[in-house]
Enzyme design. Structure first.
Site, PDB file in Angstrom:
ATOM      1  N   GLU A 122     -85.164 -61.661  22.630  1.00  0.00           N
ATOM      2  CA  GLU A 122     -85.395 -61.185  23.995  1.00  0.00           C
ATOM      3  C   GLU A 122     -84.188 -60.352  24.397  1.00  0.00           C
ATOM      4  O   GLU A 122     -83.068 -60.869  24.473  1.00  0.00           O
ATOM      5  CB  GLU A 122     -85.570 -62.344  24.989  1.00  0.00           C
ATOM      6  CG  GLU A 122     -86.819 -63.169  24.784  1.00  0.00           C
ATOM      7  CD  GLU A 122     -86.970 -64.258  25.847  1.00  0.00           C
ATOM      8  OE1 GLU A 122     -86.314 -64.143  26.924  1.00  0.00           O
ATOM      9  OE2 GLU A 122     -87.727 -65.213  25.608  1.00  0.00           O
TER      10      GLU A 122
ATOM     11  N   GLU B 270     -85.927 -71.353  23.394  1.00  0.00           N
ATOM     12  CA  GLU B 270     -84.710 -71.622  24.163  1.00  0.00           C
ATOM     13  C   GLU B 270     -84.470 -73.123  24.374  1.00  0.00           C
ATOM     14  O   GLU B 270     -84.418 -73.611  25.502  1.00  0.00           O
ATOM     15  CB  GLU B 270     -84.741 -70.888  25.502  1.00  0.00           C
ATOM     16  CG  GLU B 270     -84.688 -69.377  25.358  1.00  0.00           C
ATOM     17  CD  GLU B 270     -84.787 -68.649  26.696  1.00  0.00           C
ATOM     18  OE1 GLU B 270     -85.013 -69.316  27.729  1.00  0.00           O
ATOM     19  OE2 GLU B 270     -84.652 -67.417  26.707  1.00  0.00           O
TER      20      GLU B 270
END
Length: 671
Positions: free
Chosen positions: A301, A141
């Site tokens: 995710e 991320e």
């Protein structure tokens, strides 16, 4: 189709791994994501490596047919590294981002680069030849939690080099940034500084946007450092990084350019408005698909429980994990990895829930995931080679998004929220949308929307002219062409570079205050809606093919002047909207434009809360799958033409179909 979860063997006793593997097998998992935060376990002291525990965990999993996506662990550098090399980020005020969370490292720190090269090389050499490693996730991320921009001395020096490469001379920097204002001129590269806070929080818009571009490029360069190592030692493995679709801390088009595929982390229940969650989720999926020009993607995710750090977001109710999963697949996901398999009982993510609760025993969420796994065994062969096919595209431009963050023009204005007013129209009308870069190829789209395109490179301007001339319908709106790429206001008459394309000039402009009542009358329907936030006074230029008003203002000193125009140009048309219409007004205009194009949908009148999406195999006669998703908590009846077959029951389906609350049907178009 890959189906699994994020799993962290280092968090659990080794004797537990076998039980988890059996549960994964029962749920039909065929992949897990590992190790993206395990640097301290893999290199407990500098230059001392221990992969034995990860090898043992993978050996347990592979006995149950599970493959792997490995994360390079650079998002969580260990304490010994951060302290030894002082690799911490500095914030706007020069304060050190301390240890205790993650992503606290500086992207431009030379010692951190050296340590990164070492751990990634060791991992790639150790696992690069394994055939059951599907691929790698680089870091984690990038840019999340406002970590894309560091303000340390390493970044200052790297910024100076970046500017020298871009501008060549300090005089060119001064010219681009307009530093003659308030005696801000720089005499040498040594005098340059970062846009950190001082007494006044604002800096030159040119300096500020260049620093954002530099910070984005720094992340891309840091990713490339790892990418080159993985390409060398793991040449047969796929390489990606996980993004958060709407985050704008970096240019995701640049970030994904050299990767094999895009990946997304998505948590729809973190959206505060429950009614907006389905469109919010769809938008994130479509944004991610657009990072590589419409290519399918992985979800590394996927929400499987209630997210939260110190407070909880809503827990997925029964059926909701399944509903979100199939929405993801419908929009182009070819892999689903839930976060996480089991909820952690300690540290800062002990409220971030996974499939299993803290006690580790299977419950109702596990049973729901198991049902999905069983269904996907049937569906996966049909999904192969299919993807969403769009005739409409929207341009999302990070340069313009950054510029409007720095100078929003209007109190509380956000580029992405304005962008979503258009996106939500297409979502509500059941029209598939690609979200693309300004540098994309537009020729195969029937309709193209470019919200707030204030600045654009010459190549993009030429591409948009060519798109309209060759038959496309382009929609632009207020502030188009208002800035140069330097973030200076253009000195051309607005709409700048797009003036001849749109056939209009902007005589005046300003904000519409919240207390003002400004109307906009649609000239085709006669209906009046509200004009919000911004107005532009539009003149029609005297061209061979003149623009025509399609809506006019009903109030203000600009009453009866055009609020929106349409110009036929070449084989296509260029539309300009000089204000922000309310939803009724915008939807009315867009309905008219969709009607005159070849954009068609069979799903314009679906019941509230129902979404219909098609994944199709490219080419004539390609396989076509229709996903019908009931996002509501009520039973609905959905009109449907004949010619479909249910993929799970193999029964023919025609006429209206009944969907229970939160139910999904996946239908195969009969040949």
């Amino acid at each position: 189709m890959y189906f699994g979860a994020c799993y962290y063997p280092e968090h659990w006793p080794e004797e537990r791994w076998e039980k988890d593997a059996k549960l994964m097998y029962e749920a039909r998992f065929n992949v897990i994501r590992l190790a993206e935060f395990a640097w301290g376990k893999l290199e407990p002291s500098e230059g001392e490596f221990d992969f034995s525990w990860l090898d043992r965990a993978m050996n347990v999993m592979r006995q149950y047919g599970i493959k792997f996506v490995l994360g390079t662990p650079t998002a969580g550098p260990p304490k010994w590294l951060m302290d030894r090399y002082d690799a911490y980020q500095r914030d706007l005020n020069g304060q050190v981002r301390g240890f205790g969370t993650r992503k606290h490292y500086c992207m431009n720190h030379p010692d951190f680069h050296r340590c990164t090269e070492r751990i990634v090389t060791q991992m790639a050499q150790h696992y690069g030849a394994l055939t059951d490693v599907l691929g790698w996730q680089i870091d984690n991320e990038f840019g999340v939690c406002d970590t894309a921009r560091c303000y340390c001395d390493h970044c200052l020096q790297a910024f100076k080099v970046w500017l020298q490469q871009k501008y060549d001379t300090i005089d060119a920097v001064n010219e681009a940034w307009g530093t003659v204002f308030s005696s801000q001129m720089y005499r040498s590269w040594d005098e340059l500084h970062l846009p950190t806070y001082s007494v006044h929080p604002h800096h030159s818009p040119g300096l500020a946007i260049d620093y954002r571009r530099f910070a984005s490029d720094s992340i891309v360069d840091y990713q490339r450092l790892q990418l080159q190592i993985l390409r060398k030692y793991a040449p047969s493995h796929l390489i990606t990084t996980n993004t958060m679709g709407k985050f704008n801390q970096l240019d995701h088009y640049d970030l994904n350019k050299e990767l094999d595929l895009c990946a997304l982390d998505v948590y729809p229940n973190m959206k505060s408005d429950p009614k907006a969650r389905p469109s919010y989720m769809a938008e994130q999926l479509d944004i991610t698909r657009g990072f590589k020009g419409g290519q399918n993607f992985w979800i590394t995710e996927h929400q499987s429980g209630s997210p939260g750090a110190v407070v909880l977001y809503p827990t997925p109710v029964p059926g909701e994990i399944r509903r979100w999963t199939y929405q993801s697949i419908a929009h182009g996901a070819d892999a689903i990895m839930y976060f996480r398999f089991r909820t952690l009982p300690y540290s800062i993510e002990n409220l971030w829930h996974g499939i299993l609760q803290h006690h580790g025993e299977p419950g109702r969420k596990f049973e729901e995931v198991k049902q999905i796994g069983q269904e996907l065994e049937q569906l996966a062969p049909l999904l192969a080679g299919t993807s969403p096919q769009a005739k409409v595209a929207m341009i999302r431009c990070f340069d313009n998004e950054w510029s409007l963050e720095l100078q929003p023009h209007m109190e509380g204005y956000e580029y992405i929220k304005h962008f979503e007013t258009y996106y939500n129209y297409f979502y509500d009308r059941g029209i598939t949308v690609d979200i693309v870069s300004p540098e994309a190829s537009f020729g195969h789209y029937e309709l193209l929307v470019a919200p707030n395109l204030m600045m654009a490179k010459d190549e993009t301007v030429q591409s948009l002219y060519r798109y309209v001339e060759e038959g496309g319908c382009l929609i632009m709106d207020f502030r188009s062409g208002a800035k140069e790429m330097s973030n200076q206001i253009t000195q051309k008459r607005l709409p700048g570079a797009f003036r001849d394309l749109l056939g209009i000039g902007i005589e005046d402009y300003g904000i519409i205050e919240a207390s003002q009542q400004i109307g906009m009358r649609d000239l085709k329907s006669g209906e009046v809606s509200a004009a919000k936030k911004w107005y532009e006074v539009i003149d029609i230029l005297d061209l061979d093919s003149a623009a025509q008003p399609i809506a006019v203002y009903t109030d203000g000193y600009y009453r009866d002047t055009p609020a929106a125009t349409r110009r036929a140009h070449g084989k296509g048309c260029a539309v300009y909207i000089g204000t922000a219409p309310d939803q009724d007004g915008l939807y009315r205009l867009l309905d008219q434009l969709v009607e005159e194009t070849r954009v068609k949908t069979d799903f314009a009148h679906l019941p509230d809360g129902v979404e219909a999406v098609i994944r199709k195999e490219a080419g004539a006669g390609g396989r076509e799958l229709l996903f019908i998703i009931n996002h509501s908590f009520s039973e609905v009846s959905v009109p449907l033409s004949s010619g479909y077959r249910d993929v799970w029951t193999n029964q023919a389906v025609s006429g209206p179909i009944e969907l229970a609350a939160q139910d999904i049907r996946v239908l195969l178009l009969s040949s």
